[in-house]
Design a protein around this motif. Structure first.
Motif, PDB file in Angstrom:
ATOM      1  N   TYR A 106       0.859  -1.190   0.000  1.00 39.11           N
ATOM      2  CA  TYR A 106       0.000   0.000   0.000  1.00 39.11           C
ATOM      3  C   TYR A 106       0.892   1.235   0.000  1.00 39.11           C
ATOM      4  O   TYR A 106       1.856   1.302   0.778  1.00 39.11           O
ATOM      5  CB  TYR A 106      -0.900  -0.027   1.235  1.00 39.11           C
ATOM      6  N   ASN A 148      -6.671   0.019  -0.872  1.00 32.87           N
ATOM      7  CA  ASN A 148      -7.062   0.089   0.525  1.00 32.87           C
ATOM      8  C   ASN A 148      -6.808  -1.267   1.185  1.00 32.87           C
ATOM      9  O   ASN A 148      -6.444  -2.219   0.516  1.00 32.87           O
ATOM     10  CB  ASN A 148      -8.521   0.505   0.668  1.00 32.87           C
ATOM     11  N   TRP A 149      -7.082  -1.294   2.463  1.00 37.00           N
ATOM     12  CA  TRP A 149      -6.860  -2.551   3.174  1.00 37.00           C
ATOM     13  C   TRP A 149      -8.170  -3.073   3.770  1.00 37.00           C
ATOM     14  O   TRP A 149      -8.224  -3.953   4.583  1.00 37.00           O
ATOM     15  CB  TRP A 149      -5.823  -2.367   4.295  1.00 37.00           C
TER      16      TRP A 149
END
Length: 352
Positions: free
Chosen positions: A45, A351-352
């Motif tokens: 990320y 995103n996570w």
């Protein structure tokens, strides 16, 4: 002859097997080399700045909007008594009166003396107009009138001190004296509180004090009751308390039905809106180490362990105060497989 042929055949088979083995080893070596060059496949990320929203849960106390101990300013016997426990009273309402009959009698006498002095002054002014009286004698008569008026004002002030009146609209608590009691200036007759609105007081840790502003709404519950009430912050202490390292905050809340009682314990909840210049990462990206925490960055195609300092934690993210910067590539997977300098092949996720 047959033995010689069999011996030569065995040698040929052995050479073939050795060649095949060498060929397989060469292929295996090439495969491992290719894998090493391509690196471990991981998700990553790119670090960005995000606004931080943090919910806080704090302990607080409900306090009266206003609260005062009712006392007399003079010593004497209570001759009037209107302290009805639990009753609402209006500002200026007479609640009790200390015996002031002597002062009132003196006021009546002074008023009579004033009337005589005014009549005498009027006669002297007429005499002065026909030059039958000196200016000095007229001044004495005028001073006499002014002096009596001053004595009346003093006596009336003493009468006011003998009266106990409500300084604001509120509710009378339990009284400590009875009608006819002899009281002094230190005697507490009862407590008067303003129960609508009430004030909510709580303390916010220093690190979150930046998010406390006048006009901000908070919610609170009382004890084990699930009912949620609202309050609005109206003021804070002017400085952080050096002992507790916290900021005292006060909010006001309506209590039209009188169901909230001053002194109650309150569990306060509100949301802090943090600075937009904040780095947030997922909690699973942290690698615990002795004495702190690391994250793993991808730099020049290799894994690099970097120590970080964390701040506020939420259910889905962790604030990073120092150690990484926006634009860094943060590893999200393969954290248990990589070592310092391990080649990595990153797949960037949004995103996570």
């Amino acid at each position: 002859m047959i033995k010689r042929i069999m011996h030569m055949a065995a040698i040929a088979i052995a050479i073939t097997l050795v060649g095949t083995s060498c060929s397989d080893e060469k292929k295996g070596g090439d495969t491992r080399s290719d894998r090493a060059r391509s690196g471990l496949q991981v998700n990553a990320y790119v670090v960005e700045l995000h606004p931080l929203t943090q919910g806080l849960s704090l302990s607080g106390t409900l306090i009266a909007g206003e609260e005062v101990e009712l006392r007399a300013e003079t010593t004497g016997k209570l001759v009037e008594f209107h302290l009805d426990e639990g009753k609402q009273v209006k500002k200026g309402q007479l609640l009790a009166r200390v015996n002031d009959s002597e002062i009132r009698a003196r006021v009546e006498k002074l008023k009579s003396d004033l009337q005589l002095a005014l009549d005498n002054l009027e006669r002297n002014q007429r005499l002065k107009e026909i030059n039958a009286l000196s200016q000095q004698e007229l001044d004495v008569a005028m001073n006499r009138v002014d002096g009596i008026r001053a004595e009346i004002r003093l006596a009336e002030a003493q009468i006011e001190k003998a009266e106990i009146r409500a300084p604001f609209d509120g509710k009378i608590g339990l009284r400590n004296v009875s009608p006819g009691s002899f009281i002094g200036a230190s005697t507490v007759l009862a407590t008067l509180i303003q129960d609508n609105p009430l004030r909510l007081e709580f303390s916010v840790p220093e690190r979150y004090a930046y998010g406390v502003k006048a006009g901000k709404e908070v919610t609170f519950t009382l004890g084990h009751y699930p009912t949620e009430y609202k309050a609005t912050i109206y003021a804070t202490e002017s400085a952080i308390d050096q002992q507790t390292r916290a900021l005292r905050v006060r909010a006001t809340c309506a209590n039209p039905r009188g169901e909230l009682l001053p002194g109650s314990f309150a569990r306060v909840s509100f949301v802090l809106n943090g600075s937009p210049e904040t780095i947030l990462i997922p909690p699973q990206a942290l690698v615990p180490v002795l004495g702190g925490q690391n994250v793993i960055l991808a730099r020049n195609g290799r894994a690099t362990f970097v120590p970080v300092e964390t701040g506020i934690r939420t259910a889905t993210s962790v604030e990073v105060v120092s150690g990484i910067e926006p634009g860094d590539t943060l590893l999200l997977s393969g954290l248990l497989q990589v070592r310092e300098g391990t080649p990595v092949n990153t797949t960037i996720v949004d995103n996570w």
